[in-house]
Design a protein around this motif. Structure first.
Motif, PDB file in Angstrom:
ATOM      1  N   ASP A 168      27.068 -55.096 -37.224  1.00  0.00           N
ATOM      2  CA  ASP A 168      27.243 -54.747 -38.629  1.00  0.00           C
ATOM      3  C   ASP A 168      26.335 -53.576 -39.006  1.00  0.00           C
ATOM      4  OD1 ASP A 168      28.321 -55.255 -41.308  1.00  0.00           O
ATOM      5  OD2 ASP A 168      26.285 -55.907 -41.808  1.00  0.00           O
ATOM      6  N   LEU A 169      25.072 -53.624 -38.547  1.00  0.00           N
ATOM      7  CA  LEU A 169      24.145 -52.524 -38.816  1.00  0.00           C
ATOM      8  C   LEU A 169      24.654 -51.235 -38.183  1.00  0.00           C
ATOM      9  CD1 LEU A 169      21.388 -51.506 -39.873  1.00  0.00           C
ATOM     10  CD2 LEU A 169      20.421 -52.168 -37.653  1.00  0.00           C
ATOM     11  N   ARG A 170      25.182 -51.344 -36.984  1.00  0.00           N
ATOM     12  CA  ARG A 170      25.711 -50.182 -36.270  1.00  0.00           C
ATOM     13  C   ARG A 170      26.842 -49.533 -37.076  1.00  0.00           C
ATOM     14  NH1 ARG A 170      26.427 -52.627 -31.670  1.00  0.00           N
ATOM     15  NH2 ARG A 170      28.620 -53.143 -31.927  1.00  0.00           N
ATOM     16  N   ASP A 171      27.752 -50.350 -37.575  1.00  0.00           N
ATOM     17  CA  ASP A 171      28.869 -49.819 -38.358  1.00  0.00           C
ATOM     18  C   ASP A 171      28.382 -49.150 -39.639  1.00  0.00           C
ATOM     19  OD1 ASP A 171      30.614 -50.769 -36.459  1.00  0.00           O
ATOM     20  OD2 ASP A 171      31.139 -52.595 -37.549  1.00  0.00           O
ATOM     21  N   LYS A 172      27.420 -49.776 -40.288  1.00  0.00           N
ATOM     22  CA  LYS A 172      26.896 -49.208 -41.538  1.00  0.00           C
ATOM     23  C   LYS A 172      26.124 -47.916 -41.266  1.00  0.00           C
ATOM     24  CE  LYS A 172      25.041 -53.167 -42.940  1.00  0.00           C
ATOM     25  NZ  LYS A 172      24.345 -54.174 -43.795  1.00  0.00           N
ATOM     26  N   MET A 173      25.445 -47.853 -40.125  1.00  0.00           N
ATOM     27  CA  MET A 173      24.698 -46.649 -39.779  1.00  0.00           C
ATOM     28  C   MET A 173      25.643 -45.483 -39.504  1.00  0.00           C
ATOM     29  SD  MET A 173      21.399 -45.998 -39.426  1.00  0.00           S
ATOM     30  CE  MET A 173      20.592 -47.443 -38.733  1.00  0.00           C
ATOM     31  N   TYR A 174      26.701 -45.740 -38.749  1.00  0.00           N
ATOM     32  CA  TYR A 174      27.681 -44.694 -38.487  1.00  0.00           C
ATOM     33  C   TYR A 174      28.305 -44.209 -39.795  1.00  0.00           C
ATOM     34  CZ  TYR A 174      27.577 -45.479 -33.430  1.00  0.00           C
ATOM     35  OH  TYR A 174      27.192 -45.564 -32.118  1.00  0.00           O
ATOM     36  N   ALA A 175      28.610 -45.148 -40.683  1.00  0.00           N
ATOM     37  CA  ALA A 175      29.202 -44.782 -41.967  1.00  0.00           C
ATOM     38  C   ALA A 175      28.241 -43.916 -42.777  1.00  0.00           C
ATOM     39  CB  ALA A 175      29.568 -46.038 -42.758  1.00  0.00           C
ATOM     40  N   LEU A 176      26.947 -44.243 -42.696  1.00  0.00           N
ATOM     41  CA  LEU A 176      25.939 -43.451 -43.409  1.00  0.00           C
ATOM     42  C   LEU A 176      25.931 -42.024 -42.890  1.00  0.00           C
ATOM     43  CD1 LEU A 176      23.384 -43.343 -45.299  1.00  0.00           C
ATOM     44  CD2 LEU A 176      22.051 -43.817 -43.240  1.00  0.00           C
ATOM     45  N   TRP A 177      25.926 -41.839 -41.571  1.00  0.00           N
ATOM     46  CA  TRP A 177      25.902 -40.506 -40.985  1.00  0.00           C
ATOM     47  C   TRP A 177      27.161 -39.719 -41.339  1.00  0.00           C
ATOM     48  CZ3 TRP A 177      24.174 -43.004 -35.783  1.00  0.00           C
ATOM     49  CH2 TRP A 177      22.799 -43.267 -35.844  1.00  0.00           C
ATOM     50  N   GLU A 178      28.292 -40.429 -41.389  1.00  0.00           N
ATOM     51  CA  GLU A 178      29.563 -39.747 -41.627  1.00  0.00           C
ATOM     52  C   GLU A 178      29.758 -39.356 -43.090  1.00  0.00           C
ATOM     53  OE1 GLU A 178      32.431 -42.473 -40.166  1.00  0.00           O
ATOM     54  OE2 GLU A 178      31.995 -42.094 -38.045  1.00  0.00           O
ATOM     55  N   THR A 179      29.191 -40.138 -44.020  1.00  0.00           N
ATOM     56  CA  THR A 179      29.471 -39.926 -45.431  1.00  0.00           C
ATOM     57  C   THR A 179      28.361 -39.212 -46.201  1.00  0.00           C
ATOM     58  OG1 THR A 179      28.577 -42.113 -46.029  1.00  0.00           O
ATOM     59  CG2 THR A 179      30.934 -41.973 -45.508  1.00  0.00           C
ATOM     60  N   SER A 180      27.179 -39.100 -45.610  1.00  0.00           N
ATOM     61  CA  SER A 180      26.065 -38.511 -46.356  1.00  0.00           C
ATOM     62  C   SER A 180      26.369 -37.084 -46.791  1.00  0.00           C
ATOM     63  CB  SER A 180      24.771 -38.568 -45.546  1.00  0.00           C
ATOM     64  OG  SER A 180      24.907 -37.823 -44.345  1.00  0.00           O
ATOM     65  N   GLN A 181      27.056 -36.327 -45.936  1.00  0.00           N
ATOM     66  CA  GLN A 181      27.363 -34.939 -46.266  1.00  0.00           C
ATOM     67  C   GLN A 181      28.371 -34.809 -47.404  1.00  0.00           C
ATOM     68  OE1 GLN A 181      26.445 -31.755 -45.045  1.00  0.00           O
ATOM     69  NE2 GLN A 181      24.706 -32.714 -44.034  1.00  0.00           N
ATOM     70  N   SER A 182      29.048 -35.910 -47.731  1.00  0.00           N
ATOM     71  CA  SER A 182      30.042 -35.854 -48.803  1.00  0.00           C
ATOM     72  C   SER A 182      29.459 -36.253 -50.153  1.00  0.00           C
ATOM     73  CB  SER A 182      31.234 -36.764 -48.469  1.00  0.00           C
ATOM     74  OG  SER A 182      30.819 -38.120 -48.377  1.00  0.00           O
ATOM     75  N   SER A 183      28.155 -36.474 -50.227  1.00  0.00           N
ATOM     76  CA  SER A 183      27.528 -36.820 -51.501  1.00  0.00           C
ATOM     77  C   SER A 183      27.606 -35.621 -52.442  1.00  0.00           C
ATOM     78  CB  SER A 183      26.070 -37.215 -51.282  1.00  0.00           C
ATOM     79  OG  SER A 183      25.293 -36.090 -50.898  1.00  0.00           O
TER      80      SER A 183
END
Length: 336
Positions: free
Chosen positions: A199-214
């Protein structure tokens, strides 16, 4: 020689590489080491060790891994000489060779893609080209035997379907041949790949993928993009797009020489594209583009602002996932 490593190191260092790659103005006080996530992720790759300690640890692990790999290959009927000089990591904080924030460095290397400073220094220091200790043995094998050698050593490469459109292929040491087995023997089960931290792994990948779209990053990239267009380099929406365009162009040059991997090419019949006129022209284009990029990063204070935005996002992530991060850190430290 093809080398496949576990995703743990890649995942743990992805943030650091992303932030380091954003550097541009050279005048900011923040660095990726200030990252709120760094103290958790660094546990997976020995970030708390000095460069000298990291190098010593890596060199010893490399030596042990290569010896185990030789044993494994021998059991499968192949000769294999331990290769401890196969382009592994080099840890140093004193060489100062990666300085993409400095104009003098950019004027010489651009983004460090076509003209890589590490490769240049390695060549100058060694005074000779790298020689694979297994090359003579490989040359004695037939094509089918060589294919069997590589598959035994490193496993069968994943297909395009297995890689997926997003490159989301997940490494499994059991599919990585003798190298995967040797790594697992030394390092044990990788906590990053365990079900406990899925679960942490999935959330971490999502963080890396979406941070640039803030919204904050969008505004910063828009300011940078406008600067680039005004300086004669339009068409880049994200700061990373400029560097990626050079990398993509380099890949096209290599593919035109070696193919895209769908058909087999005899490397002895191919002229090395590294010294081709096309590559030289790309290197000149890279430097020109990187200089404009550097100017726009300095004008927009890109490094400092991007780190501020990223760290704010990370702080929120740490607050929401602190227990899982602490558990991962403990598991990673125990695994080391």
């Amino acid at each position: 020689m093809r080398s496949t490593g576990p995703l743990a190191v890649l995942a743990a260092s992805a943030l650091a590489l992303t932030l380091a790659g954003c550097s541009g103005d050279g005048g900011g006080e923040l660095t990726y080491e200030d990252s709120p996530l760094n103290k958790y992720l660094s546990a997976a790759y020995g970030g708390d060790l000095s460069p000298e300690e990291q190098q010593k640890k890596f060199d010893e692990q490399q030596r042990q891994q290569e010896e185990l790999m030789a044993e494994c290959m021998a059991e499968q009927g192949f000769e294999y000489k331990p290769n401890v000089n196969n382009g592994g990591m080099v840890f140093s904080e004193e060489d100062g060779t990666w300085e993409p924030d400095k104009k003098e460095w950019v004027e010489k290397y651009g983004y460090g893609i076509v003209n890589n400073p590490f490769m240049s220094e390695e060549t100058q220091q060694s005074g000779e080209e790298y020689v694979d200790p297994n090359q003579e043995y490989l040359d004695s094998l037939s094509e089918s035997e060589r294919n069997a050698f590589y598959e035994t050593a490193y496993g069968v490469p994943p297909t395009e379907e297995e890689m997926g459109e997003d490159g989301g292929y997940e490494y499994n040491w059991e599919d990585a041949g003798c190298q995967g087995w040797a790594q697992h023997e030394l390092q044990g089960d990788d906590p990053w790949q365990s079900d406990e931290f899925a679960d942490l792994r999935d959330k971490m990948y999502a963080l890396w993928e979406t941070s640039q779209s803030s919204p904050e990053f969008k505004k910063l990239n828009a300011d940078w993009s406008k600067c680039m267009a005004e300086a004669g380099e339009p068409g880049f929406d994200l700061q990373t797009d400029a560097q990626q365009s050079i990398s993509d162009a380099q890949n096209e040059i290599y593919e035109s020489a070696y193919g895209d991997g769908t058909t087999e090419v005899d490397p002895e019949t191919v002229v090395d594209p590294s010294d081709s006129p096309e590559m030289k022209e790309l290197g000149e284009k890279e430097i020109a583009l990187a200089l404009v990029d550097l100017g726009c990063r300095q004008k927009t204070n890109y490094t400092e602002e991007s780190l501020k935005i990223q760290f704010a996002i990370e702080e929120e992530f740490v607050r929401d996932n602190k227990a899982e991060l602490e558990a991962f850190k403990a598991a990673a430290e125990q695994n080391n």
